[in-house]
Motif scaffolding. Structure first.
Motif, mmCIF file in Angstrom:
data_model
loop_
_atom_site.group_PDB
_atom_site.id
_atom_site.type_symbol
_atom_site.label_atom_id
_atom_site.label_comp_id
_atom_site.label_asym_id
_atom_site.label_seq_id
_atom_site.Cartn_x
_atom_site.Cartn_y
_atom_site.Cartn_z
ATOM 1 N N LEU A 91 0.826 -1.204 0.000
ATOM 2 C CA LEU A 91 0.000 0.000 0.000
ATOM 3 C C LEU A 91 0.862 1.258 0.000
ATOM 4 N N PHE A 92 1.972 1.215 0.746
ATOM 5 C CA PHE A 92 2.889 2.351 0.772
ATOM 6 C C PHE A 92 3.418 2.638 -0.631
ATOM 7 N N TRP A 93 3.819 1.597 -1.372
ATOM 8 C CA TRP A 93 4.378 1.806 -2.706
ATOM 9 C C TRP A 93 3.325 2.284 -3.690
ATOM 10 N N ILE A 94 2.103 1.807 -3.540
ATOM 11 C CA ILE A 94 1.010 2.311 -4.386
ATOM 12 C C ILE A 94 0.815 3.797 -4.118
ATOM 13 N N TRP A 95 0.823 4.189 -2.857
ATOM 14 C CA TRP A 95 0.691 5.596 -2.463
ATOM 15 C C TRP A 95 1.853 6.417 -3.025
ATOM 16 N N LYS A 96 3.065 5.899 -2.904
ATOM 17 C CA LYS A 96 4.266 6.589 -3.363
ATOM 18 C C LYS A 96 4.235 6.797 -4.880
ATOM 19 N N ILE A 97 3.812 5.780 -5.618
ATOM 20 C CA ILE A 97 3.710 5.901 -7.080
ATOM 21 C C ILE A 97 2.684 6.970 -7.440
ATOM 22 N N GLY A 98 1.575 7.024 -6.698
ATOM 23 C CA GLY A 98 0.560 8.058 -6.924
ATOM 24 C C GLY A 98 1.138 9.452 -6.737
ATOM 25 N N ILE A 99 1.957 9.622 -5.711
ATOM 26 C CA ILE A 99 2.602 10.919 -5.461
ATOM 27 C C ILE A 99 3.538 11.269 -6.614
ATOM 28 N N TRP A 100 4.316 10.316 -7.089
ATOM 29 C CA TRP A 100 5.227 10.580 -8.211
ATOM 30 C C TRP A 100 4.454 11.003 -9.444
ATOM 31 N N ARG A 101 3.328 10.348 -9.696
ATOM 32 C CA ARG A 101 2.522 10.716 -10.866
ATOM 33 C C ARG A 101 1.962 12.126 -10.727
ATOM 34 N N LYS A 102 1.468 12.469 -9.529
ATOM 35 C CA LYS A 102 0.931 13.817 -9.308
ATOM 36 C C LYS A 102 2.028 14.857 -9.459
ATOM 37 N N LYS A 103 3.223 14.554 -8.946
ATOM 38 C CA LYS A 103 4.339 15.494 -9.066
ATOM 39 C C LYS A 103 4.706 15.708 -10.535
ATOM 40 N N ALA A 104 4.752 14.629 -11.299
ATOM 41 C CA ALA A 104 5.073 14.751 -12.727
ATOM 42 C C ALA A 104 3.986 15.554 -13.437
ATOM 43 N N TRP A 105 2.718 15.311 -13.106
ATOM 44 C CA TRP A 105 1.631 16.062 -13.735
ATOM 45 C C TRP A 105 1.713 17.533 -13.337
ATOM 46 N N LEU A 106 2.021 17.828 -12.069
ATOM 47 C CA LEU A 106 2.129 19.218 -11.633
ATOM 48 C C LEU A 106 3.206 19.948 -12.435
ATOM 49 N N GLU A 107 4.329 19.307 -12.655
ATOM 50 C CA GLU A 107 5.383 19.921 -13.468
ATOM 51 C C GLU A 107 4.881 20.191 -14.889
ATOM 52 N N ASP A 108 4.172 19.220 -15.465
ATOM 53 C CA ASP A 108 3.605 19.411 -16.806
ATOM 54 C C ASP A 108 2.576 20.535 -16.811
ATOM 55 N N ALA A 109 1.699 20.546 -15.795
ATOM 56 C CA ALA A 109 0.636 21.553 -15.719
ATOM 57 C C ALA A 109 1.219 22.956 -15.610
ATOM 58 N N CYS A 110 2.261 23.113 -14.812
ATOM 59 C CA CYS A 110 2.907 24.431 -14.689
ATOM 60 C C CYS A 110 3.519 24.852 -16.021
ATOM 61 N N GLY A 111 4.114 23.912 -16.736
ATOM 62 C CA GLY A 111 4.679 24.216 -18.042
ATOM 63 C C GLY A 111 3.602 24.620 -19.042
ATOM 64 N N ILE A 112 2.493 23.901 -19.034
ATOM 65 C CA ILE A 112 1.380 24.222 -19.937
ATOM 66 C C ILE A 112 0.840 25.612 -19.626
ATOM 67 N N PHE A 113 0.587 25.869 -18.335
ATOM 68 C CA PHE A 113 0.026 27.164 -17.945
ATOM 69 C C PHE A 113 0.989 28.300 -18.278
ATOM 70 N N ALA A 114 2.270 28.105 -17.995
ATOM 71 C CA ALA A 114 3.276 29.138 -18.298
ATOM 72 C C ALA A 114 3.329 29.416 -19.799
ATOM 73 N N GLN A 115 3.264 28.368 -20.598
ATOM 74 C CA GLN A 115 3.302 28.538 -22.052
ATOM 75 C C GLN A 115 2.049 29.255 -22.554
ATOM 76 N N GLU A 116 0.886 28.870 -22.042
ATOM 77 C CA GLU A 116 -0.376 29.457 -22.501
ATOM 78 C C GLU A 116 -0.511 30.929 -22.104
ATOM 79 N N THR A 117 0.143 31.345 -21.031
ATOM 80 C CA THR A 117 0.008 32.727 -20.555
ATOM 81 C C THR A 117 1.263 33.569 -20.795
ATOM 82 N N ALA A 118 2.231 33.024 -21.518
ATOM 83 C CA ALA A 118 3.512 33.719 -21.727
ATOM 84 C C ALA A 118 3.348 35.088 -22.371
#
Length: 112
Positions: A14-41
């Motif tokens: 369960l810990f590793w499932i939780w940890k993988i979920g966090i990694w995915r959210k972190k990767a998406w957050l990085e992508d989302a910030c890049g998308i938002f920065a590009q769209e509002t540049a």
């Protein structure tokens, strides 16, 4: 003793499932910030970086417009109550691409 090992394995799994979920959210957050920065540049009222999930906007009138559109932003006077407002849009790993595109559409209309 065998029951304890089974429970321990379950907890580790369960810990590793939780940890993988966090990694995915972190990767998406990085992508989302890049998308938002590009769209509002090209919008001078938006200041921020794809490397940090908080983007400052300079138009105080946008606060009410965002609220009308169902968007909550951070807006408060700082460092004192008499100081100018600090207005921020905070991107979260829980936002979806559709949320970013909706927000971008509102910003594009406000910036005109």
């Amino acid at each position: 003793m065998e029951e304890h090992l089974r429970v321990l394995r379950l907890i580790c799994g369960l810990f590793w499932i939780w940890k993988i979920g966090i990694w995915r959210k972190k990767a998406w957050l990085e992508d989302a910030c890049g998308i938002f920065a590009q769209e509002t540049a090209s919008i001078p009222q938006i200041k921020g970086s794809k490397l940090f999930p908080a983007f400052r906007y300079t138009e105080d009138s946008w606060v009410k417009e965002f609220e009308k559109a169902g968007i909550i932003t951070s807006s408060f006077s700082y460092p004192t109550a008499q100081s100018p407002s600090v207005n921020r849009i905070v991107i979260s790993g829980f936002h979806e691409l559709e949320d970013l595109m909706y927000l971008n559409g509102i910003i594009q209309n406000l910036a005109q």
